[in-house]
Design a protein around this motif. Structure first.
Motif, PDB file in Angstrom:
ATOM      1  N   THR A   1       0.868  -1.171   0.000  1.00  0.00           N
ATOM      2  CA  THR A   1       0.000   0.000   0.000  1.00  0.00           C
ATOM      3  C   THR A   1       0.906   1.221   0.000  1.00  0.00           C
ATOM      4  O   THR A   1       1.782   1.343   0.866  1.00  0.00           O
ATOM      5  N   TYR A   2       0.704   2.101  -0.977  1.00  0.00           N
ATOM      6  CA  TYR A   2       1.603   3.245  -1.139  1.00  0.00           C
ATOM      7  C   TYR A   2       0.988   4.532  -0.588  1.00  0.00           C
ATOM      8  O   TYR A   2      -0.235   4.706  -0.579  1.00  0.00           O
ATOM      9  N   GLU A   3       1.865   5.401  -0.134  1.00  0.00           N
ATOM     10  CA  GLU A   3       1.500   6.768   0.203  1.00  0.00           C
ATOM     11  C   GLU A   3       2.230   7.675  -0.786  1.00  0.00           C
ATOM     12  O   GLU A   3       3.460   7.594  -0.908  1.00  0.00           O
ATOM     13  N   VAL A   4       1.482   8.514  -1.496  1.00  0.00           N
ATOM     14  CA  VAL A   4       2.065   9.378  -2.514  1.00  0.00           C
ATOM     15  C   VAL A   4       2.203  10.788  -1.943  1.00  0.00           C
ATOM     16  O   VAL A   4       1.244  11.369  -1.441  1.00  0.00           O
ATOM     17  N   THR A   5       3.418  11.319  -1.998  1.00  0.00           N
ATOM     18  CA  THR A   5       3.685  12.682  -1.537  1.00  0.00           C
ATOM     19  C   THR A   5       4.327  13.478  -2.672  1.00  0.00           C
ATOM     20  O   THR A   5       4.942  12.911  -3.583  1.00  0.00           O
ATOM     21  N   THR A   6       4.166  14.779  -2.598  1.00  0.00           N
ATOM     22  CA  THR A   6       4.742  15.667  -3.616  1.00  0.00           C
ATOM     23  C   THR A   6       5.730  16.616  -2.944  1.00  0.00           C
ATOM     24  O   THR A   6       5.399  17.277  -1.946  1.00  0.00           O
TER      25      THR A   6
ATOM     26  N   GLU B   1       6.352  13.730  -7.562  1.00  0.00           N
ATOM     27  CA  GLU B   1       5.655  12.780  -6.701  1.00  0.00           C
ATOM     28  C   GLU B   1       6.586  11.648  -6.271  1.00  0.00           C
ATOM     29  O   GLU B   1       7.405  11.169  -7.052  1.00  0.00           O
TER      30      GLU B   1
ATOM     31  N   LYS C   1       6.500   7.850  -4.171  1.00  0.00           N
ATOM     32  CA  LYS C   1       5.667   6.771  -3.616  1.00  0.00           C
ATOM     33  C   LYS C   1       6.438   6.073  -2.492  1.00  0.00           C
ATOM     34  O   LYS C   1       7.584   5.658  -2.689  1.00  0.00           O
ATOM     35  N   THR C   2       5.797   5.950  -1.355  1.00  0.00           N
ATOM     36  CA  THR C   2       6.409   5.284  -0.206  1.00  0.00           C
ATOM     37  C   THR C   2       5.509   4.138   0.247  1.00  0.00           C
ATOM     38  O   THR C   2       4.297   4.312   0.392  1.00  0.00           O
TER      39      THR C   2
ATOM     40  N   VAL D   1       3.773   2.023   2.799  1.00  0.00           N
ATOM     41  CA  VAL D   1       3.378   2.245   4.196  1.00  0.00           C
ATOM     42  C   VAL D   1       2.799   0.985   4.840  1.00  0.00           C
ATOM     43  O   VAL D   1       2.665   0.914   6.071  1.00  0.00           O
TER      44      VAL D   1
END
Length: 245
Positions: A162-167, A173, A175-176, A178
């Motif tokens: 399950t990824y967390e997308v941050t900018t 962007e 993708k981490t 989590v």
């Protein structure tokens, strides 16, 4: 100075191997006094790891003696080469061929627990997930872009991230991962797999320092001796210097 520089250069691979990202590590509560755990860990290592990773500073005979494994059982079930019981634990793979397959020669794991730490290995072996972009179809949270397949997949099953997308400030962007969700297709439940990995970690910690328990036990007695010696030395000093003071 020249010898010092050569020594530092020789140690660079070790420093690189020890380097890691800023990843949370789960605690590996291993127990070197648990012979059943060590035996199970040895079995897992021989069956799933030794094909690529050797423990070339360890002998089969030492494992037999320390872990109370019957010698014939070791010969029949845990030695998969023509090695003798007194030989070092090398595998039979050709290093040049392995380097072609994996992009590099798999490292010897005798000292991996001392270099990486038990917590790192424990977390790493439980952090594989599906990534079709990678050559072997898997990636790892603890070791991004890992170059080895998930050899314990048949035991754990397949994990989906399950990824967390941050900018960031530049609008790029990132993708981490989590969370990981297993499809439970493995031979073991999540708890059973965690225990199996802990047993494997326990064995690798033992491999890095087989006499660790003996050293720690002896250390207590050495410290007690030094404490008593200090008291005797202090009283003796007072006696010698009594007339002066």
């Amino acid at each position: 100075m020249k010898k010092l520089m050569i020594a530092l250069v020789a140690m660079l691979p070790l420093f690189a191997f020890a380097a890691g990202g800023n990843v949370h590590l789960d605690k590996a509560n291993y127990d070197l006094s648990d012979k059943a755990s060590l035996q199970s860990g040895a079995k897992l290592f021989m069956n799933y790891c030794l094909a690529c990773h050797s423990t070339g500073y360890q002998r089969y005979g030492r494992v037999v003696a320390d872990l109370d494994i019957p010698e014939q059982l070791m010969k029949d079930n845990l030695i998969f080469t023509d090695s003798k019981i007194g030989d070092l634990m090398h595998n039979s793979m050709d290093k040049k061929e392995v380097a072609k397959w994996f992009g590099g020669t798999p490292p010897d794991l005798t000292l991996v627990a001392r270099v990486r730490g038990a917590d790192w290995i424990y977390t790493y072996l439980r952090s594989f997930y599906v990534d079709e972009a990678r050559p072997f179809g898997v990636n790892n949270v603890t070791f991004p872009d890992v170059g080895m397949p998930h050899v314990l997949e048949e035991l754990q099953g397949i994990a989906t991230p399950t990824y967390e997308v941050t900018t960031d400030e530049n609008g790029v962007e990132h993708k981490t991962v989590v969370a990981l969700t297993s499809d439970e297709s493995g031979e073991m439940s999540s708890d059973e797999y965690d225990e199996a990995v802990l047993n494997l970690v326990n064995f690798l910690v033992y491999a890095g320092e087989p006499n660790k328990l003996e050293r720690e036990s002896m250390g207590v007695w050495v410290l007690a001796f030094l404490f008593i010696l200090f008291i005797v030395s202090y009283l003796l000093k007072k006696e010698y210097w009594r007339d002066i003071h």
